[in-house]
Design a protein around this motif. Structure first.
Motif, PDB file in Angstrom:
ATOM      1  N   LEU A  86      45.540  -7.499  55.450  1.00  0.00           N
ATOM      2  CA  LEU A  86      45.697  -8.436  56.551  1.00  0.00           C
ATOM      3  C   LEU A  86      44.476  -8.398  57.452  1.00  0.00           C
ATOM      4  CD1 LEU A  86      49.411  -7.907  57.722  1.00  0.00           C
ATOM      5  CD2 LEU A  86      48.521  -9.594  56.113  1.00  0.00           C
ATOM      6  N   THR A  87      44.124  -9.551  57.996  1.00  0.00           N
ATOM      7  CA  THR A  87      43.050  -9.587  58.976  1.00  0.00           C
ATOM      8  C   THR A  87      43.564  -9.008  60.291  1.00  0.00           C
ATOM      9  OG1 THR A  87      43.640 -11.779  59.802  1.00  0.00           O
ATOM     10  CG2 THR A  87      42.155 -11.681  57.902  1.00  0.00           C
ATOM     11  N   THR A  88      42.634  -8.725  61.199  1.00  0.00           N
ATOM     12  CA  THR A  88      43.041  -8.189  62.496  1.00  0.00           C
ATOM     13  C   THR A  88      43.965  -9.149  63.251  1.00  0.00           C
ATOM     14  OG1 THR A  88      41.036  -6.844  62.685  1.00  0.00           O
ATOM     15  CG2 THR A  88      42.208  -7.357  64.733  1.00  0.00           C
ATOM     16  N   PRO A  89      43.650 -10.467  63.323  1.00  0.00           N
ATOM     17  CA  PRO A  89      44.574 -11.383  64.000  1.00  0.00           C
ATOM     18  C   PRO A  89      45.947 -11.427  63.330  1.00  0.00           C
ATOM     19  CG  PRO A  89      42.415 -12.402  63.780  1.00  0.00           C
ATOM     20  CD  PRO A  89      42.387 -11.151  62.957  1.00  0.00           C
ATOM     21  N   GLU A  90      45.989 -11.380  61.998  1.00  0.00           N
ATOM     22  CA  GLU A  90      47.269 -11.403  61.284  1.00  0.00           C
ATOM     23  C   GLU A  90      48.082 -10.150  61.601  1.00  0.00           C
ATOM     24  OE1 GLU A  90      46.097 -13.985  57.276  1.00  0.00           O
ATOM     25  OE2 GLU A  90      45.838 -11.801  57.310  1.00  0.00           O
ATOM     26  N   THR A  91      47.409  -8.999  61.646  1.00  0.00           N
ATOM     27  CA  THR A  91      48.098  -7.753  61.968  1.00  0.00           C
ATOM     28  C   THR A  91      48.634  -7.795  63.400  1.00  0.00           C
ATOM     29  OG1 THR A  91      46.617  -6.558  60.474  1.00  0.00           O
ATOM     30  CG2 THR A  91      47.902  -5.238  62.018  1.00  0.00           C
ATOM     31  N   CYS A  92      47.850  -8.368  64.308  1.00  0.00           N
ATOM     32  CA  CYS A  92      48.301  -8.512  65.702  1.00  0.00           C
ATOM     33  C   CYS A  92      49.563  -9.370  65.774  1.00  0.00           C
ATOM     34  CB  CYS A  92      47.200  -9.134  66.555  1.00  0.00           C
ATOM     35  SG  CYS A  92      45.846  -8.014  66.965  1.00  0.00           S
ATOM     36  N   THR A  93      49.566 -10.473  65.040  1.00  0.00           N
ATOM     37  CA  THR A  93      50.730 -11.369  65.051  1.00  0.00           C
ATOM     38  C   THR A  93      51.951 -10.669  64.477  1.00  0.00           C
ATOM     39  OG1 THR A  93      49.306 -13.312  64.811  1.00  0.00           O
ATOM     40  CG2 THR A  93      51.628 -13.587  64.258  1.00  0.00           C
ATOM     41  N   LEU A  94      51.764  -9.956  63.381  1.00  0.00           N
ATOM     42  CA  LEU A  94      52.874  -9.245  62.748  1.00  0.00           C
ATOM     43  C   LEU A  94      53.428  -8.168  63.675  1.00  0.00           C
ATOM     44  CD1 LEU A  94      54.425  -9.163  60.038  1.00  0.00           C
ATOM     45  CD2 LEU A  94      52.872  -7.339  59.324  1.00  0.00           C
ATOM     46  N   LEU A  95      52.547  -7.435  64.328  1.00  0.00           N
ATOM     47  CA  LEU A  95      52.980  -6.396  65.253  1.00  0.00           C
ATOM     48  C   LEU A  95      53.656  -7.010  66.474  1.00  0.00           C
ATOM     49  CD1 LEU A  95      53.135  -3.423  65.936  1.00  0.00           C
ATOM     50  CD2 LEU A  95      50.818  -3.566  66.898  1.00  0.00           C
ATOM     51  N   GLY A  96      53.172  -8.181  66.893  1.00  0.00           N
ATOM     52  CA  GLY A  96      53.807  -8.872  68.012  1.00  0.00           C
ATOM     53  C   GLY A  96      55.235  -9.261  67.689  1.00  0.00           C
ATOM     54  N   MET A  97      55.476  -9.742  66.460  1.00  0.00           N
ATOM     55  CA  MET A  97      56.843 -10.070  66.044  1.00  0.00           C
ATOM     56  C   MET A  97      57.714  -8.813  66.041  1.00  0.00           C
ATOM     57  SD  MET A  97      56.445 -12.845  62.956  1.00  0.00           S
ATOM     58  CE  MET A  97      54.931 -12.273  62.209  1.00  0.00           C
ATOM     59  N   TYR A  98      57.126  -7.723  65.590  1.00  0.00           N
ATOM     60  CA  TYR A  98      57.850  -6.458  65.496  1.00  0.00           C
ATOM     61  C   TYR A  98      58.223  -5.937  66.887  1.00  0.00           C
ATOM     62  CZ  TYR A  98      58.620  -1.539  64.116  1.00  0.00           C
ATOM     63  OH  TYR A  98      59.138  -0.286  63.917  1.00  0.00           O
ATOM     64  N   ASP A  99      57.289  -6.006  67.830  1.00  0.00           N
ATOM     65  CA  ASP A  99      57.519  -5.498  69.183  1.00  0.00           C
ATOM     66  C   ASP A  99      58.248  -6.505  70.075  1.00  0.00           C
ATOM     67  OD1 ASP A  99      56.362  -3.058  68.705  1.00  0.00           O
ATOM     68  OD2 ASP A  99      54.398  -3.602  69.510  1.00  0.00           O
ATOM     69  N   TYR A 100      57.734  -7.719  70.117  1.00  0.00           N
ATOM     70  CA  TYR A 100      58.201  -8.717  71.091  1.00  0.00           C
ATOM     71  C   TYR A 100      59.591  -9.239  70.734  1.00  0.00           C
ATOM     72  CZ  TYR A 100      58.127 -12.911  74.031  1.00  0.00           C
ATOM     73  OH  TYR A 100      58.427 -13.882  74.945  1.00  0.00           O
ATOM     74  N   LEU A 101      59.830  -9.493  69.439  1.00  0.00           N
ATOM     75  CA  LEU A 101      61.117 -10.066  69.027  1.00  0.00           C
ATOM     76  C   LEU A 101      62.129  -8.992  68.629  1.00  0.00           C
ATOM     77  CD1 LEU A 101      59.851 -13.163  67.006  1.00  0.00           C
ATOM     78  CD2 LEU A 101      60.630 -13.046  69.385  1.00  0.00           C
ATOM     79  N   GLY A 102      61.685  -7.774  68.472  1.00  0.00           N
ATOM     80  CA  GLY A 102      62.610  -6.673  68.238  1.00  0.00           C
ATOM     81  C   GLY A 102      63.270  -6.645  66.882  1.00  0.00           C
ATOM     82  N   PHE A 103      62.615  -7.197  65.849  1.00  0.00           N
ATOM     83  CA  PHE A 103      63.206  -7.158  64.512  1.00  0.00           C
ATOM     84  C   PHE A 103      63.128  -5.742  63.940  1.00  0.00           C
ATOM     85  CE2 PHE A 103      62.015 -11.741  64.435  1.00  0.00           C
ATOM     86  CZ  PHE A 103      63.279 -12.259  64.157  1.00  0.00           C
ATOM     87  N   PRO A 104      64.204  -5.244  63.342  1.00  0.00           N
ATOM     88  CA  PRO A 104      64.090  -4.005  62.575  1.00  0.00           C
ATOM     89  C   PRO A 104      63.129  -4.227  61.412  1.00  0.00           C
ATOM     90  CG  PRO A 104      66.388  -4.546  63.018  1.00  0.00           C
ATOM     91  CD  PRO A 104      65.590  -5.750  63.404  1.00  0.00           C
ATOM     92  N   ALA A 105      62.526  -3.166  60.936  1.00  0.00           N
ATOM     93  CA  ALA A 105      61.515  -3.293  59.893  1.00  0.00           C
ATOM     94  C   ALA A 105      62.060  -3.972  58.643  1.00  0.00           C
ATOM     95  CB  ALA A 105      60.958  -1.909  59.549  1.00  0.00           C
ATOM     96  N   ASP A 106      63.279  -3.594  58.216  1.00  0.00           N
ATOM     97  CA  ASP A 106      63.816  -4.180  56.984  1.00  0.00           C
ATOM     98  C   ASP A 106      64.087  -5.673  57.143  1.00  0.00           C
ATOM     99  OD1 ASP A 106      65.849  -3.708  58.780  1.00  0.00           O
ATOM    100  OD2 ASP A 106      67.302  -3.025  57.277  1.00  0.00           O
ATOM    101  N   VAL A 107      64.526  -6.080  58.337  1.00  0.00           N
ATOM    102  CA  VAL A 107      64.777  -7.500  58.582  1.00  0.00           C
ATOM    103  C   VAL A 107      63.465  -8.282  58.622  1.00  0.00           C
ATOM    104  CG1 VAL A 107      65.652  -9.169  60.273  1.00  0.00           C
ATOM    105  CG2 VAL A 107      66.959  -7.103  59.765  1.00  0.00           C
ATOM    106  N   LEU A 108      62.438  -7.694  59.223  1.00  0.00           N
ATOM    107  CA  LEU A 108      61.142  -8.375  59.294  1.00  0.00           C
ATOM    108  C   LEU A 108      60.558  -8.542  57.885  1.00  0.00           C
ATOM    109  CD1 LEU A 108      59.056  -9.687  61.037  1.00  0.00           C
ATOM    110  CD2 LEU A 108      58.082  -7.442  61.551  1.00  0.00           C
ATOM    111  N   MET A 109      60.756  -7.555  57.037  1.00  0.00           N
ATOM    112  CA  MET A 109      60.274  -7.688  55.655  1.00  0.00           C
ATOM    113  C   MET A 109      61.049  -8.788  54.925  1.00  0.00           C
ATOM    114  SD  MET A 109      59.285  -3.852  54.288  1.00  0.00           S
ATOM    115  CE  MET A 109      60.676  -2.928  54.967  1.00  0.00           C
ATOM    116  N   GLU A 110      62.355  -8.875  55.177  1.00  0.00           N
ATOM    117  CA  GLU A 110      63.158  -9.965  54.599  1.00  0.00           C
ATOM    118  C   GLU A 110      62.648 -11.316  55.074  1.00  0.00           C
ATOM    119  OE1 GLU A 110      65.639 -10.068  52.491  1.00  0.00           O
ATOM    120  OE2 GLU A 110      66.769  -8.188  52.521  1.00  0.00           O
TER     121      GLU A 110
END
Length: 313
Positions: free
Chosen positions: A119-143
């Motif tokens: 992943l590029t740095t911006p893509e990783t930032c977006t993914l981490l933002g979804m993980y932190d900001y929206l509060g998805f559990p890891a397994d749900v985010l992978m789904e």
């Protein structure tokens, strides 16, 4: 044998608005009362069709009726927040979280496996933002990531990949629908698949075949499904449109359906009772072996041709 009289097993303890109860009693619709109670029990949050023992289609019809009674209001999807409101991460943050947070590391590796690259740095930032900001559990985010990839490839080809922005947009939809557990993911994906199948049947009903619908046509179909119309109701509206105009006129058909929705008519049976216009004519024609829709369309076409011929003369 004397008839038994039934009383409540416990003392009466009501905390529901009397005027809303009166509306339900006047409506005399058991499904409406059941869904209303389920909504109250859920604290106003959405209830599933399985919870109240209804089909998705029946639940949509009930919700439309409750909305008409003023007992519920449709919740519109919230717009995505501006990018500057999302969490901001430095390069050090990304490295640290990728190393120290094993759960997020698993999500990132899963996304990289699907993309077939780092992943590029911006893509990783977006993914981490979804993980932190929206509060998805890891397994749900992978789904979620997998769901977007599969849907995108089904529409665009096996070698195509969605952008991280597309994944982020879908993440907000899941968050708004409170899809936060594996069980909710399964139920949500099932509902989306059923919705897709219903949209395909609706397009078949209005004779859109062999091509993808235009954005405007798609909006019409989505709005009709949101209103809770059955396939039979859509077929009836299409028939009335063709009989009256000689062809499919989307705005005309939409006007018919909006009118029915406002009256709480969403099935052929409800339409036959609440708006029977044209039903007797078609029934009589059917008994005499006629084909009213085709005959009328041909007659209207002949009249148009005659008018055009007179203008030329």
């Amino acid at each position: 044998m004397e008839q038994a009289e039934y009383t409540l097993a416990r003392p009466v303890c009501l905390s529901l608005p009397a005027e809303e109860i009166d509306k339900l009693l006047q409506e005399k619709d058991g499904a409406c009362a059941l869904v209303y109670l389920a909504l109250q029990r859920a604290g106003g949050r959405a209830v599933t069709a399985e919870t109240v023992g209804l089909t998705e289609q029946a639940l949509r019809g009930v919700m439309a009726k409750l909305e008409r009674l003023g007992l519920v209001s449709a919740r519109k999807a919230a717009p995505l927040p501006p990018a500057d409101e999302l969490p901001q991460y430095t390069a050090e943050d990304l490295v640290r979280r990728s190393k120290e947070d094993a759960a997020f590391q698993g999500v990132r590796m899963h996304a990289e496996q699907l993309y077939g690259r780092k992943l590029t740095t911006p893509e990783t930032c977006t993914l981490l933002g979804m993980y932190d900001y929206l509060g998805f559990p890891a397994d749900v985010l992978m789904e979620l990531v997998t769901y977007v990839f599969e849907g995108f490839r089904a529409e665009n080809g096996p070698g195509r990949v969605p952008t991280m922005r597309m994944i982020e947009k879908e993440a907000y939809v899941w968050a708004q629908h409170e899809v936060l557990t594996p069980e909710q993911v399964k139920a949500y994906i099932t509902r989306r698949q059923q919705r897709k199948e219903r949209a395909a049947r609706a397009l078949e009903i209005v004779q859109v075949r062999g091509r993808a619908p235009t954005p405007t046509e798609r909006k019409y179909i989505e709005s009709w499904l949101d209103m809770g119309f059955s396939d039979g109701a859509l077929a009836e509206a299409y028939d009335r449109t063709v009989v009256s105009t000689g062809a499919l006129k989307w705005p005309y058909m939409n006007k018919i359906l909006v009118n029915w929705h406002q009256k709480g008519l969403h099935t052929p049976e409800e339409i036959a009772q609440g708006d029977p216009r044209g039903g007797a004519r078609r029934s009589a024609a059917a008994q005499s072996g006629g084909a009213p829709r085709n005959d009328l369309a041909r007659a209207e076409q002949m009249l148009r041709e005659m008018k055009q011929k007179r203008k030329k003369e």
